[in-house]
Write a protein that holds these residues in place. Structure first.
Motif, PDB file in Angstrom:
ATOM      1  N   ARG A  97      -2.510   1.146 -17.156  1.00 34.85           N
ATOM      2  CA  ARG A  97      -1.639   2.258 -16.781  1.00 34.85           C
ATOM      3  C   ARG A  97      -2.089   2.912 -15.490  1.00 34.85           C
ATOM      4  O   ARG A  97      -1.277   3.414 -14.725  1.00 34.85           O
ATOM      5  CB  ARG A  97      -1.583   3.292 -17.918  1.00 34.85           C
ATOM      6  N   TRP A  98      -3.391   2.912 -15.255  1.00 32.58           N
ATOM      7  CA  TRP A  98      -3.908   3.473 -14.009  1.00 32.58           C
ATOM      8  C   TRP A  98      -3.859   2.438 -12.896  1.00 32.58           C
ATOM      9  O   TRP A  98      -3.442   2.747 -11.774  1.00 32.58           O
ATOM     10  CB  TRP A  98      -5.350   3.962 -14.202  1.00 32.58           C
ATOM     11  N   ALA A  99      -4.298   1.231 -13.201  1.00 33.60           N
ATOM     12  CA  ALA A  99      -4.336   0.186 -12.176  1.00 33.60           C
ATOM     13  C   ALA A  99      -2.949  -0.060 -11.596  1.00 33.60           C
ATOM     14  O   ALA A  99      -2.786  -0.175 -10.377  1.00 33.60           O
ATOM     15  CB  ALA A  99      -4.910  -1.102 -12.763  1.00 33.60           C
ATOM     16  N   TYR A 100      -1.928  -0.163 -12.447  1.00 30.52           N
ATOM     17  CA  TYR A 100      -0.585  -0.483 -11.980  1.00 30.52           C
ATOM     18  C   TYR A 100       0.006   0.646 -11.149  1.00 30.52           C
ATOM     19  O   TYR A 100       0.486   0.436 -10.028  1.00 30.52           O
ATOM     20  CB  TYR A 100       0.332  -0.782 -13.171  1.00 30.52           C
ATOM     21  N   THR A 101       0.003   1.864 -11.684  1.00 26.48           N
ATOM     22  CA  THR A 101       0.661   2.956 -10.965  1.00 26.48           C
ATOM     23  C   THR A 101      -0.118   3.375  -9.719  1.00 26.48           C
ATOM     24  O   THR A 101       0.478   3.655  -8.681  1.00 26.48           O
ATOM     25  CB  THR A 101       0.870   4.164 -11.889  1.00 26.48           C
ATOM     26  N   LEU A 102      -1.450   3.389  -9.808  1.00 26.56           N
ATOM     27  CA  LEU A 102      -2.241   3.799  -8.644  1.00 26.56           C
ATOM     28  C   LEU A 102      -2.255   2.729  -7.556  1.00 26.56           C
ATOM     29  O   LEU A 102      -2.474   3.039  -6.385  1.00 26.56           O
ATOM     30  CB  LEU A 102      -3.666   4.157  -9.066  1.00 26.56           C
ATOM     31  N   SER A 103      -2.020   1.464  -7.915  1.00 25.38           N
ATOM     32  CA  SER A 103      -1.929   0.440  -6.864  1.00 25.38           C
ATOM     33  C   SER A 103      -0.686   0.665  -6.003  1.00 25.38           C
ATOM     34  O   SER A 103      -0.646   0.237  -4.854  1.00 25.38           O
ATOM     35  CB  SER A 103      -1.913  -0.964  -7.471  1.00 25.38           C
ATOM     36  N   ILE A 104       0.326   1.350  -6.560  1.00 27.21           N
ATOM     37  CA  ILE A 104       1.524   1.693  -5.784  1.00 27.21           C
ATOM     38  C   ILE A 104       1.285   2.941  -4.947  1.00 27.21           C
ATOM     39  O   ILE A 104       1.555   2.971  -3.748  1.00 27.21           O
ATOM     40  CB  ILE A 104       2.729   1.929  -6.719  1.00 27.21           C
ATOM     41  N   THR A 105       0.757   3.998  -5.575  1.00 27.48           N
ATOM     42  CA  THR A 105       0.694   5.287  -4.885  1.00 27.48           C
ATOM     43  C   THR A 105      -0.508   5.432  -3.946  1.00 27.48           C
ATOM     44  O   THR A 105      -0.408   6.115  -2.923  1.00 27.48           O
ATOM     45  CB  THR A 105       0.658   6.444  -5.907  1.00 27.48           C
ATOM     46  N   SER A 106      -1.632   4.799  -4.267  1.00 28.01           N
ATOM     47  CA  SER A 106      -2.854   5.054  -3.498  1.00 28.01           C
ATOM     48  C   SER A 106      -2.797   4.532  -2.073  1.00 28.01           C
ATOM     49  O   SER A 106      -3.630   4.915  -1.239  1.00 28.01           O
ATOM     50  CB  SER A 106      -4.069   4.457  -4.219  1.00 28.01           C
TER      51      SER A 106
END
Length: 349
Positions: A18-27
């Motif tokens: 959940r963190w890896a997927y969404t943060l790979s977009i936003t970071s």
């Protein structure tokens, strides 16, 4: 366009998808960084894992719902279940998801990962899981995807359309037979948010919650789960978990999981990076005790994780005594450092 890749970054947190997927977009977007450092302070874990025999769960906590479910302000989110997608013939699934990616949507597809060759579960028992798609190539008939591979490493790789379809077909069967529940498929489009400066109030509230072992996040919609521990209280249950592993307690839902120590290290790393960010941005003054204190905790947490990985390869019973020592140290040291951080944040307004 016969091939498209949407931009992604190497996510700063990888403990759970959940963190890896969404943060790979936003970071990858600079404007999201103040939001990132305003969050990811709280931890939670499951308290009743021995009583009910279910898997011990330990992770960052940002309230409910979780990050896959409309909880990131920079992501326009849509979700569908298999009932809605029932109209879609199996051979049309690759084109359908390629079209969404072409439209700027990252896709997180719920499927049976045991049908994907890079997965640890490949050709084993069914393993319903979410797969992150950020690109495709119609000529090669592949998706560009991110996932935890068979070694447990999060990486970018390619998934053939044929494997993707097989994984979807298997998931359809599991749902039809009532073996598994539908955890939905998500579509995310990055949308720049209105300016989001670092939020001192939100950060201080989470820091206090962490110190007090409680949560006030999103209580307007959800009561805290009585089966969850928060903040500093998680050390008690981490210790309980690893004591049970050491004694081979038959009640454990999983025998041994290094992810708990990986998440612990990511939390300390995140706290140390947050302090560096706050100093660099002039939000708090540099404090040697605070900065060095969290750097040292981070190093010890990483070493502890690595020692446990080696223990899983070649048994080292002494590792359990080191776990007890480190958990006790962190439990005593963190309150001093976090009280100092709170004072600096409140004094900088």
């Amino acid at each position: 366009m016969r091939a498209v890749q949407l931009p992604i970054s190497n996510p700063p947190l990888k403990g759970f998808l959940r963190w890896a997927y969404t943060l790979s977009i936003t970071s990858i977007h600079e404007e999201t960084i103040p939001w990132y450092f305003s969050n990811f302070i709280q931890l939670s874990c499951k308290k009743t894992f021995l009583e009910d025999g279910r898997q011990f769960y330990f992770d960052f906590f940002r309230g409910k719902p979780n990050e896959l479910n409309f909880n990131n302000p920079f992501l326009l989110t849509c979700s569908v279940n298999y009932t809605i997608l029932e109209f879609l013939p199996l051979d049309a699934w690759p084109q359908f998801f390629a079209d969404q990616i072409r439209s700027g949507y990252y896709c997180v597809v719920f499927l049976d990962e045991s049908r994907l060759s890079p997965a640890a579960a490949y050709q084993k028992e069914p393993f319903p899981h979410h797969l992150f798609l950020y690109g495709f190539d119609l000529d090669q008939a592949i998706f560009d995807a991110s996932m935890f591979d068979h070694t447990g490493v999060y990486r970018n790789l390619q998934i053939p359309f044929t494997e993707f379809q097989d994984a979807v077909h298997s998931m359809r069967h599991l749902l039809k037979e009532g073996v598994k529940a539908d955890h939905h498929t998500y579509f995310y489009k990055y949308e720049p948010h209105s300016p989001y400066p670092f939020d001192r109030t939100a950060a201080v509230d989470q820091l206090r919650d962490y110190l007090n072992g409680e949560t006030h996040l999103n209580r307007i919609n959800y009561n805290p789960d009585e089966e969850q521990a928060f903040g500093l209280k998680v050390y008690d249950y981490l210790q309980m978990y690893f004591d049970a592993v050491e004694s081979n307690d038959s009640r454990l839902g999983d025998r041994s999981d290094v992810r708990h120590l990986h998440v612990l290290w990511e939390h300390k790393k995140m706290m140390s990076e947050r302090i560096d960010y706050l100093v660099a941005e002039g939000i708090i003054p540099y404090d040697e005790e605070l900065a060095d204190g969290y750097r040292d905790i981070t190093k010890r947490a990483m070493k502890l994780r690595d020692q446990y990985i080696r223990h899983e390869i070649r048994a080292d019973k002494d590792v359990f005594e080191r776990l007890r020592l480190r958990f006790d140290q962190f439990r005593k040291e963190e309150p001093v450092l976090l009280q100092k951080l709170i004072a600096l944040l409140e004094g900088s307004t």
